[in-house]
Enzyme design. Structure first.
Site, short mmCIF file in Angstrom:
data_model
loop_
_atom_site.label_atom_id
_atom_site.label_comp_id
_atom_site.label_asym_id
_atom_site.label_seq_id
_atom_site.Cartn_x
_atom_site.Cartn_y
_atom_site.Cartn_z
N GLU A 168 0.79 -1.23 0.00
CA GLU A 168 0.00 0.00 0.00
C GLU A 168 0.83 1.29 0.00
O GLU A 168 0.69 2.14 0.89
CB GLU A 168 -0.94 0.01 1.19
CG GLU A 168 -1.95 -1.11 1.20
CD GLU A 168 -2.95 -1.03 2.34
OE1 GLU A 168 -3.89 -1.85 2.34
OE2 GLU A 168 -2.81 -0.15 3.22
N GLU B 7 -5.75 -8.34 0.67
CA GLU B 7 -6.35 -7.98 1.97
C GLU B 7 -7.81 -7.65 1.75
O GLU B 7 -8.16 -6.94 0.81
CB GLU B 7 -5.67 -6.77 2.62
CG GLU B 7 -4.31 -7.02 3.23
CD GLU B 7 -3.77 -5.78 3.96
OE1 GLU B 7 -4.58 -4.97 4.48
OE2 GLU B 7 -2.54 -5.63 4.01
#
Length: 490
Positions: free
Chosen positions: A211, A391
């Protein structure tokens, strides 16, 4: 009738990081990262930026990994995205290890060559005990027959390369600045090359970092998020983003050369929607900035971040997609041209309905499963790469939302797969409860509840729902009623 049936080689698994899971109990401490120092600083705690909870009180995966891997396999999970911690492997600076660095006329790092001599020097600097222990952790999962995705970096940096407390006190240019410093690009390439050299035989898929878009946004734009260094500036965010793109590309080169295995990145995506008519441009700007700019840089070599960077082009073999919620936006003549509307997506009151009548998690994120279909389809159409959902989860201490959250999101993944997206698996965040950054231990994301005092794990009912999906590779009829997007009072 089965609602959704996945291919037999489709993976169901879980994702974990290092800092959030490893510590807890004797022999588990890593006190060398920026986050370690950040979350215990009295001024940062007093400001309310962080919870005051400390990671050394965590779930203790560092020594309890065998039990956690056994738990995962008992749930039918056959894939794991695990992580190694840069500060554990290199608690001391690697800046003195010489490597060949190529720069362009603008000073951008376009090549880093980490030769055999440099690798041996790095081996002398590395914490050999930590490297051997990581071999044990990764090897244990592989011996159980699971697919192993290894991520090299999940937000944290060694304190010797990023000292956020000194940065806040002394200012930029007077302390190690992390992703604001080009030297971090070179040191990350050394680290990646070393890990690939030492652990590459165990890994199926590599991810360079987790991320990046969330990190540079939280650290330099949404500074109330509690991410270090919390120094506001759009120019700083852009500088960090460019350096992270270079670091990814140079790590890609190093890992690819050492192992020949697929190298990707893990990226968080959001479904941006306009609050109403006249705000469509705001949604487009948000989507371009958050969902595409960084990835365009490392796939196409050209984006709103970088221009004509052939050294960045094609540096992605697969894409890990993290998805949690949508965002509703409206136009804003200042700043980035858009702003988040409260009451939707990540801007809700914890535990209360959103303005759209949808449930919201303990952290205040709206449950919006349709968004994962949209982001997977959009990435497929834009890049055409293999993807993993790396995720997807919900902060839900009572386990009221998680059963329907899992089923409804898995069903939307199936829809995207049927519509042509090249999705190879779904990894839930996470197997057990964890240290949730600035929120500490208050947010419970685990399929298993962790008693942090005893370190014991207790399965939540949602784990049994996920087991049914994972073992049957389908959404069977008996849980198909959970696939519809949940609403409150409707």
């Amino acid at each position: 009738m089965t609602l959704a049936r996945f291919p037999r080689d489709f993976s169901f698994g879980f994702s974990m990081s290092s800092f959030q899971f490893e510590m807890g109990g004797p022999g588990t401490i890593d006190n060398g990262s920026d986050w370690w120092h950040w979350v215990r600083d009295p001024n940062i705690v007093a400001s309310g930026l962080v919870s005051g909870d400390l990671p050394e009180d965590g779930p203790g995966y560092w020594r309890l990994y065998r039990g956690d891997h056994g738990l995962a396999r008992s749930l039918g999970l056959d894939a794991a995205r695990l992580c190694v911690e840069w500060s554990r492997i290199f608690p001391r600076p690697t800046t003195g290890v010489g490597v060949r660095v190529e720069r362009d006329e603008q000073g951008s790092v376009v090549g880093v060559e980490v030769g055999e001599r440099a690798l041996k020097e790095l081996d002398h600097l590395a914490n050999g005990e930590a490297v051997r222990h990581y071999r044990s952790i990764l090897g244990d999962w592989k011996e159980r027959g699971g697919l192993l995705v290894l991520n090299l970096n999940h937000f944290t940096l060694p304190n010797w390369i990023h000292d956020p407390l000194r940065l806040k006190r002394e200012g930029l240019g007077r302390a190690p600045a992390g992703w604001l410093d080009k030297r971090t690009v070179v040191e990350f390439a050394k680290y990646a090359a070393y890990v690939a050299w030492k652990l590459g035989d165990l890994v199926d898929l590599w991810s360079t970092m987790n991320e990046p878009n969330a990190l540079y946004t939280a650290a330099y734009i949404n500074v109330k998020s509690g991410f270090p260094p919390g120094i506001p500036g759009i120019d700083l965010a852009l500088s960090a983003a460019k350096n992270m793109a270079e670091a990814h590309a140079r790590a890609y080169d190093a890992v690819k050369e050492a192992t020949g295995k697929p190298v990707g990145i893990v990226y968080v995506a959001t479904r941006f929607e306009p609050v109403g008519g006249g705000h469509e441009e705001a949604a487009r700007l948000a989507e371009e900035a958050f969902n595409y700019a960084f990835l365009d840089s490392i796939v196409r070599g050209d984006s709103i971040l970088v221009h004509d960077r052939r050294d960045l082009e094609g540096k992605l073999d697969w894409l890990g997609v993290n998805y949690y919620t949508r965002a509703v936006v409206e136009k804003d003549p200042k700043g980035l041209g858009f702003k988040i509307v409260k009451g939707y997506g990540p801007a809700c009151t914890p535990g209360s309905p959103s303005r759209d009548g949808r449930p919201c998690s303990d952290i205040g994120w709206e449950v919006y499963p349709e968004g994962i279909y949209w982001v997977l389809k959009s990435y497929h159409e834009r890049y055409g790469l293999d993807m993993l959902v790396t995720e997807n989860g919900v902060a839900d201490s009572r386990d009221w939302l998680r059963p329907s959250f899992i089923v409804s999101h898995v069903y939307q993944v199936y829809r995207a797969l049927v519509d042509g997206a090249r999705i190879r698996g779904y990894l839930h965040w996470s197997l057990i409860d964890n240290y949730e950054w600035a929120h500490g231990f208050s947010m419970r994301f685990g399929l298993a509840h962790v008693d942090y005092a005893s370190k014991k794990r207790f399965l939540r009912p949602s784990a049994l729902v996920y087991r049914l999906i994972a073992t049957e590779k389908s959404v069977p009829e008996e849980i198909s009623h959970l696939a519809s997007p949940p609403r409150i009072g409707r």
